[in-house]
Design a protein around this motif. Structure first.
Motif, PDB file in Angstrom:
ATOM      1  N   LEU A  52      13.694   4.780   6.619  1.00 49.91           N
ATOM      2  CA  LEU A  52      15.082   4.616   5.974  1.00 49.91           C
ATOM      3  C   LEU A  52      15.768   5.812   6.019  1.00 49.91           C
ATOM      4  CD1 LEU A  52      14.175   2.112   3.105  1.00 49.91           C
ATOM      5  CD2 LEU A  52      15.516   1.476   5.238  1.00 49.91           C
ATOM      6  N   LYS A  53      15.166   6.927   5.607  1.00 46.74           N
ATOM      7  CA  LYS A  53      15.560   8.305   5.361  1.00 46.74           C
ATOM      8  C   LYS A  53      16.200   8.818   6.678  1.00 46.74           C
ATOM      9  CE  LYS A  53      13.380   9.657   1.185  1.00 46.74           C
ATOM     10  NZ  LYS A  53      12.572  10.783   0.713  1.00 46.74           N
ATOM     11  N   ALA A  54      15.301   8.552   7.995  1.00 44.11           N
ATOM     12  CA  ALA A  54      15.611   8.896   8.962  1.00 44.11           C
ATOM     13  C   ALA A  54      16.762   7.916   9.856  1.00 44.11           C
ATOM     14  CB  ALA A  54      14.391   8.979   9.981  1.00 44.11           C
ATOM     15  N   GLY A  55      17.091   7.116   9.151  1.00 42.45           N
ATOM     16  CA  GLY A  55      18.133   6.125   9.650  1.00 42.45           C
ATOM     17  C   GLY A  55      17.778   5.395  11.032  1.00 42.45           C
ATOM     18  N   ARG A  56      16.308   4.983  11.146  1.00 38.82           N
ATOM     19  CA  ARG A  56      15.845   4.567  12.475  1.00 38.82           C
ATOM     20  C   ARG A  56      15.650   2.796  12.381  1.00 38.82           C
ATOM     21  NH1 ARG A  56      11.694   8.743  12.014  1.00 38.82           N
ATOM     22  NH2 ARG A  56      10.420   7.144  10.865  1.00 38.82           N
ATOM     23  N   ALA A  69       0.931  -1.425   0.029  1.00 36.24           N
ATOM     24  CA  ALA A  69       0.115  -0.001   0.041  1.00 36.24           C
ATOM     25  C   ALA A  69       0.952   1.309  -0.308  1.00 36.24           C
ATOM     26  CB  ALA A  69      -0.671  -0.011   1.499  1.00 36.24           C
ATOM     27  N   PRO A  70       0.329   2.396  -0.571  1.00 34.28           N
ATOM     28  CA  PRO A  70       1.234   3.538  -0.419  1.00 34.28           C
ATOM     29  C   PRO A  70       1.614   4.082   0.550  1.00 34.28           C
ATOM     30  CG  PRO A  70      -0.519   3.718  -2.191  1.00 34.28           C
ATOM     31  CD  PRO A  70      -0.725   2.578  -1.291  1.00 34.28           C
ATOM     32  N   ALA A  71       0.658   4.101   1.505  1.00 36.20           N
ATOM     33  CA  ALA A  71       1.335   4.526   3.065  1.00 36.20           C
ATOM     34  C   ALA A  71       2.098   3.640   3.707  1.00 36.20           C
ATOM     35  CB  ALA A  71      -0.170   4.402   4.030  1.00 36.20           C
ATOM     36  N   THR A  72       2.138   2.271   3.465  1.00 35.94           N
ATOM     37  CA  THR A  72       3.197   1.415   3.913  1.00 35.94           C
ATOM     38  C   THR A  72       4.605   1.783   3.282  1.00 35.94           C
ATOM     39  OG1 THR A  72       1.611  -0.396   4.249  1.00 35.94           O
ATOM     40  CG2 THR A  72       3.734  -1.011   4.194  1.00 35.94           C
ATOM     41  N   LEU A  73       4.663   1.765   2.122  1.00 41.56           N
ATOM     42  CA  LEU A  73       5.855   2.334   1.318  1.00 41.56           C
ATOM     43  C   LEU A  73       6.166   3.583   1.927  1.00 41.56           C
ATOM     44  CD1 LEU A  73       8.102   1.635  -0.497  1.00 41.56           C
ATOM     45  CD2 LEU A  73       6.608   2.675  -2.401  1.00 41.56           C
ATOM     46  N   ARG A  74       5.481   4.683   2.055  1.00 41.88           N
ATOM     47  CA  ARG A  74       5.865   5.867   2.584  1.00 41.88           C
ATOM     48  C   ARG A  74       6.457   5.774   3.872  1.00 41.88           C
ATOM     49  NH1 ARG A  74       1.965   8.216   0.673  1.00 41.88           N
ATOM     50  NH2 ARG A  74       0.127   7.775   2.105  1.00 41.88           N
ATOM     51  N   ALA A  75       5.923   5.019   4.816  1.00 42.50           N
ATOM     52  CA  ALA A  75       6.507   4.879   6.103  1.00 42.50           C
ATOM     53  C   ALA A  75       7.845   4.137   6.090  1.00 42.50           C
ATOM     54  CB  ALA A  75       5.260   4.000   7.069  1.00 42.50           C
ATOM     55  N   LEU A  76       7.954   3.075   5.238  1.00 38.13           N
ATOM     56  CA  LEU A  76       9.294   2.398   5.173  1.00 38.13           C
ATOM     57  C   LEU A  76      10.202   3.500   4.736  1.00 38.13           C
ATOM     58  CD1 LEU A  76      11.124  -0.011   5.019  1.00 38.13           C
ATOM     59  CD2 LEU A  76      10.443  -0.361   2.705  1.00 38.13           C
TER      60      LEU A  76
END
Length: 64
Positions: free
Chosen positions: A57-61, A46-53
């Motif tokens: 990743l960008k935040a290095g969490r 789902a778009p929301a799931t990909l956005r969260a991933l």
């Protein structure tokens, strides 16, 4: 009859022959991801799931 998917290559994919790429296509309310070397195998999310991933990743969490 289903509409063929339009795949887009990632802007971060390697140069050269362009065969080592991550590709993305939208299908109805889902997003499909695949590796260009294996075009018949893909992941659907789902778009929301990909956005969260991507945000994570960008935040290095993610833990190593």
């Amino acid at each position: 009859m289903s509409t063929p998917l339009t795949w887009q290559k990632s802007s971060f994919s390697g140069g050269g022959s362009g065969e080592d790429c991550v590709e993305l296509a939208t299908a109805d309310t889902a997003i499909r991801l695949r590796e260009s070397e294996h075009p018949t195998a893909f992941l659907t999310t789902a778009p929301a799931t990909l956005r969260a991933l991507l945000s994570t990743l960008k935040a290095g969490r993610l833990a190593p």
